[in-house]
Design a protein around this motif. Sequence first.
Motif, PDB file in Angstrom:
ATOM      1  N   TYR A  73       4.191  20.340   7.394  1.00  0.00           N
ATOM      2  CA  TYR A  73       2.809  20.558   7.829  1.00  0.00           C
ATOM      3  C   TYR A  73       2.451  19.870   9.141  1.00  0.00           C
ATOM      4  N   THR A  74       3.328  19.039   9.581  1.00  0.00           N
ATOM      5  CA  THR A  74       3.050  18.387  10.854  1.00  0.00           C
ATOM      6  C   THR A  74       4.278  18.502  11.745  1.00  0.00           C
ATOM      7  N   ILE A  75       4.088  18.016  12.910  1.00  0.00           N
ATOM      8  CA  ILE A  75       5.205  18.037  13.847  1.00  0.00           C
ATOM      9  C   ILE A  75       6.048  16.786  13.733  1.00  0.00           C
ATOM     10  N   LEU A  76       5.675  16.005  12.784  1.00  0.00           N
ATOM     11  CA  LEU A  76       6.352  14.726  12.652  1.00  0.00           C
ATOM     12  C   LEU A  76       7.787  14.931  12.177  1.00  0.00           C
ATOM     13  N   SER A  77       8.681  14.362  12.918  1.00  0.00           N
ATOM     14  CA  SER A  77      10.091  14.491  12.550  1.00  0.00           C
ATOM     15  C   SER A  77      10.577  13.217  11.885  1.00  0.00           C
ATOM     16  N   ARG A  78       9.934  12.939  10.799  1.00  0.00           N
ATOM     17  CA  ARG A  78      10.328  11.779  10.016  1.00  0.00           C
ATOM     18  C   ARG A  78      10.602  12.236   8.603  1.00  0.00           C
ATOM     19  N   CYS A  79      11.529  11.583   7.997  1.00  0.00           N
ATOM     20  CA  CYS A  79      11.820  11.941   6.617  1.00  0.00           C
ATOM     21  C   CYS A  79      10.696  11.434   5.725  1.00  0.00           C
ATOM     22  N   GLY A  80      10.632  12.021   4.554  1.00  0.00           N
ATOM     23  CA  GLY A  80       9.561  11.670   3.641  1.00  0.00           C
ATOM     24  C   GLY A  80       9.536  10.203   3.290  1.00  0.00           C
ATOM     25  N   LYS A  81      10.705   9.689   3.114  1.00  0.00           N
ATOM     26  CA  LYS A  81      10.760   8.281   2.743  1.00  0.00           C
ATOM     27  C   LYS A  81      10.182   7.409   3.844  1.00  0.00           C
ATOM     28  N   SER A  82      10.530   7.775   5.035  1.00  0.00           N
ATOM     29  CA  SER A  82      10.039   6.995   6.157  1.00  0.00           C
ATOM     30  C   SER A  82       8.521   7.082   6.238  1.00  0.00           C
ATOM     31  N   CYS A  83       8.006   8.266   5.990  1.00  0.00           N
ATOM     32  CA  CYS A  83       6.555   8.448   6.025  1.00  0.00           C
ATOM     33  C   CYS A  83       5.883   7.623   4.933  1.00  0.00           C
ATOM     34  N   ARG A  84       6.452   7.713   3.751  1.00  0.00           N
ATOM     35  CA  ARG A  84       5.871   6.961   2.659  1.00  0.00           C
ATOM     36  C   ARG A  84       5.855   5.470   2.973  1.00  0.00           C
ATOM     37  N   LEU A  85       6.963   5.011   3.487  1.00  0.00           N
ATOM     38  CA  LEU A  85       7.077   3.602   3.816  1.00  0.00           C
ATOM     39  C   LEU A  85       6.057   3.192   4.879  1.00  0.00           C
ATOM     40  N   ARG A  86       5.967   4.024   5.881  1.00  0.00           N
ATOM     41  CA  ARG A  86       5.044   3.706   6.962  1.00  0.00           C
ATOM     42  C   ARG A  86       3.605   3.663   6.454  1.00  0.00           C
ATOM     43  N   TRP A  87       3.296   4.650   5.638  1.00  0.00           N
ATOM     44  CA  TRP A  87       1.951   4.698   5.098  1.00  0.00           C
ATOM     45  C   TRP A  87       1.699   3.494   4.194  1.00  0.00           C
ATOM     46  N   ALA A  88       2.614   3.261   3.325  1.00  0.00           N
ATOM     47  CA  ALA A  88       2.402   2.208   2.339  1.00  0.00           C
ATOM     48  C   ALA A  88       2.358   0.827   2.990  1.00  0.00           C
ATOM     49  N   ASN A  89       3.162   0.639   3.967  1.00  0.00           N
ATOM     50  CA  ASN A  89       3.279  -0.704   4.524  1.00  0.00           C
ATOM     51  C   ASN A  89       2.358  -0.971   5.702  1.00  0.00           C
ATOM     52  N   HIS A  90       1.901   0.086   6.342  1.00  0.00           N
ATOM     53  CA  HIS A  90       1.163  -0.173   7.575  1.00  0.00           C
ATOM     54  C   HIS A  90      -0.109   0.646   7.755  1.00  0.00           C
ATOM     55  N   LEU A  91      -0.158   1.799   7.202  1.00  0.00           N
ATOM     56  CA  LEU A  91      -1.272   2.672   7.556  1.00  0.00           C
ATOM     57  C   LEU A  91      -2.332   2.810   6.483  1.00  0.00           C
ATOM     58  N   ARG A  92      -1.971   2.610   5.279  1.00  0.00           N
ATOM     59  CA  ARG A  92      -2.952   2.867   4.232  1.00  0.00           C
ATOM     60  C   ARG A  92      -4.108   1.880   4.350  1.00  0.00           C
ATOM     61  N   PRO A  93      -5.249   2.319   3.844  1.00  0.00           N
ATOM     62  CA  PRO A  93      -6.433   1.465   3.952  1.00  0.00           C
ATOM     63  C   PRO A  93      -6.292   0.205   3.107  1.00  0.00           C
ATOM     64  N   ASN A  94      -7.102  -0.743   3.450  1.00  0.00           N
ATOM     65  CA  ASN A  94      -7.211  -1.976   2.684  1.00  0.00           C
ATOM     66  C   ASN A  94      -5.953  -2.819   2.705  1.00  0.00           C
ATOM     67  N   LEU A  95      -5.143  -2.552   3.657  1.00  0.00           N
ATOM     68  CA  LEU A  95      -3.987  -3.415   3.804  1.00  0.00           C
ATOM     69  C   LEU A  95      -4.431  -4.740   4.395  1.00  0.00           C
ATOM     70  N   LYS A  96      -3.812  -5.718   3.923  1.00  0.00           N
ATOM     71  CA  LYS A  96      -4.150  -7.062   4.366  1.00  0.00           C
ATOM     72  C   LYS A  96      -2.995  -7.568   5.214  1.00  0.00           C
ATOM     73  N   LYS A  97      -3.281  -7.842   6.424  1.00  0.00           N
ATOM     74  CA  LYS A  97      -2.227  -8.323   7.301  1.00  0.00           C
ATOM     75  C   LYS A  97      -2.403  -9.807   7.561  1.00  0.00           C
ATOM     76  N   GLY A  98      -1.427 -10.358   8.131  1.00  0.00           N
ATOM     77  CA  GLY A  98      -1.531 -11.753   8.490  1.00  0.00           C
ATOM     78  C   GLY A  98      -0.843 -12.660   7.491  1.00  0.00           C
ATOM     79  N   ALA A  99      -0.951 -13.902   7.782  1.00  0.00           N
ATOM     80  CA  ALA A  99      -0.256 -14.887   6.974  1.00  0.00           C
ATOM     81  C   ALA A  99      -0.801 -14.902   5.557  1.00  0.00           C
ATOM     82  N   PHE A 100       0.058 -15.238   4.672  1.00  0.00           N
ATOM     83  CA  PHE A 100      -0.368 -15.377   3.293  1.00  0.00           C
ATOM     84  C   PHE A 100      -1.238 -16.618   3.149  1.00  0.00           C
ATOM     85  N   SER A 101      -2.259 -16.471   2.383  1.00  0.00           N
ATOM     86  CA  SER A 101      -3.075 -17.637   2.083  1.00  0.00           C
ATOM     87  C   SER A 101      -2.315 -18.512   1.100  1.00  0.00           C
TER      88      SER A 101
END
Length: 538
Positions: A73-101
């Motif tokens: 559905y997109t022009i993205l030439s990434r495998c599904g796993k890569s997409c899932r990983l990217r979304w889960a680790n970096h793009l999805r909402p409410n992600l908390k970045k930075g040092a651990f408290s």
Amino acid sequence: MSYMTTTTAESDDGMHSSIYNESPADDNIGNGCRSRGKGRVLKKGPWTSTEDGILINYVNKHGEGNWNAVQKYTILSRCGKSCRLRWANHLRPNLKKGAFSQEEERLIVEMHAKMGNKWAQMAENLPGRTDNEIKNYWNTRIKRRQRAGLPLYPPDIHVEDLQWSEEYTTSSFMGVDRRRHQDFLQLGNSKANVLFDELNFATSLLPRASDVSAMFACNMLGTGATTSRYESYMPPILPSPKQLRESGSRFPICSSNIKQELQYPDHFQNAAPQKSPRSCSISPCDVDHPPYGNQHPSHVMISDSHTFTDGMLPTSKPLFGALKLELPSFQFSETSAFDQWKTTPSPPHSDLLDSVDAYIQSPPPLETEESDCFSSCDTGLLDMLLHEAKIKASAKHGLLLSSPQKSFGSTTYTTETQIKSGEFDGYQKNLARPEIPIPTQLSAGGISSENVKEMGQVLEPKRVDITRPDVLLASSWVDQQGCLGIVRDSSSMTDALALILGGDDIGNAYMSAGSSSGQAPRGVGSCAWTNLPPVWSL
DNA sequence: AACTACTTCAACCGCACGTAC
DNA sequence: CGTACGTGCGGTTGAAGTAGT
């Protein structure tokens, strides 16, 4: 990226470019990422802002899952796993970045003691954190400890706990994961009774899950959440970097008596009356500040003798080390691609890190004197005791009325329903940004409940952070005022826009949002991400 | 300034499991 | 029941950044 080129193609997302991979890694498509669809060669390597935008758009349009369809559905030439990983680790909402408290670190240590390398499960209990993040943190921690010749776990964590939890915890206490569940079902009678006990144990925990949720809520609130009983988990006083440096100081062990009183949430204490040795927790002073005496008979010393088994630890070598003493999470790390979203400057903590290095490199003598402990802990302990009493009293008055929405191990706890106290009103209003930066001097100097109340008042005006990408993604819109000159990655963003702006709706909306601010041009990229209209939900 | 060593973390890989056919 | 596919997990790798010399 040098290996990126753009050509023309069509996708149902209306993007008129195609991204091909000229990376030399092209021919190295792994098993889990076979090249499929449109005859594209799947791209590997770091994601660009363009790709991120495409993926975000896709998810907003089609939802999560079905990752392999991204290629369709997109022009993205990434495998599904890569997409899932990217979304889960970096793009999805409410992600908390930075040092651990520290609270998060404590939880990680504790959870690791319970479940081993179950990063995904740990992540479920650390809202906004990803398994990858936790895994990386842990591996770093192990390396540090190895270098420093320090025990991996604080001595309060019992060997029995680990053995028990390694075998059963993931299927009982921390939730049933797929694989363990199968093991569970396949268990023979030999283990059935034991398992039943554990199940009882786990069940006994559930009614108190609200406590856990409160703990996580407090964690998310990131203030030390002084109204929580779990504040008592926090080291009451952090030594200043100077103190650490000059004294080679360690966080002392608090006496076991005090631990008994303070360290255990009730559900830990009560849950397994017949299995008290299995209780597994960390004293307030121990988390990441390991004492160096062998005060506990079951003091865990990872050694070549494989004290831990079953892959409990990824290494058979001595696992020692001290942790960095980081301030509570500041949402975005300095290196995060999203860090520029933050509107409040990071407090300087290099000193603190420095001190930790010193701390690591200069392991204190083995003998740990209780007097040392109390000299460092006493005020904090008093604070803890007082506060503990307050918490209990407050709890009786319905301060923490919430209950988790799901069982302990199977969900990310949301904080919305968990905190009813008026004291948390401010937090409730700003759940989109649960972690409140704590001024260095406060976090490092010890936090009393009063302090944090004050902090809450002081920090209140800053709580709504409409510049956070996760807020943006989670909420429908941020108005133009949200454009505060934040540049996510201006160069690549410009590329992204150039790619996206093919006359499609997204691009137009994107552009108009970015250009209508009425402010002096900052470059397209400077506002694009903060000015995203509800475009991602198109 | 240049070089090296070390650390961090994003991303990849292989495997296991669930599901649809 | 077997196979293919999709997904998730944990381990590992390597590029980029940082600190030390």
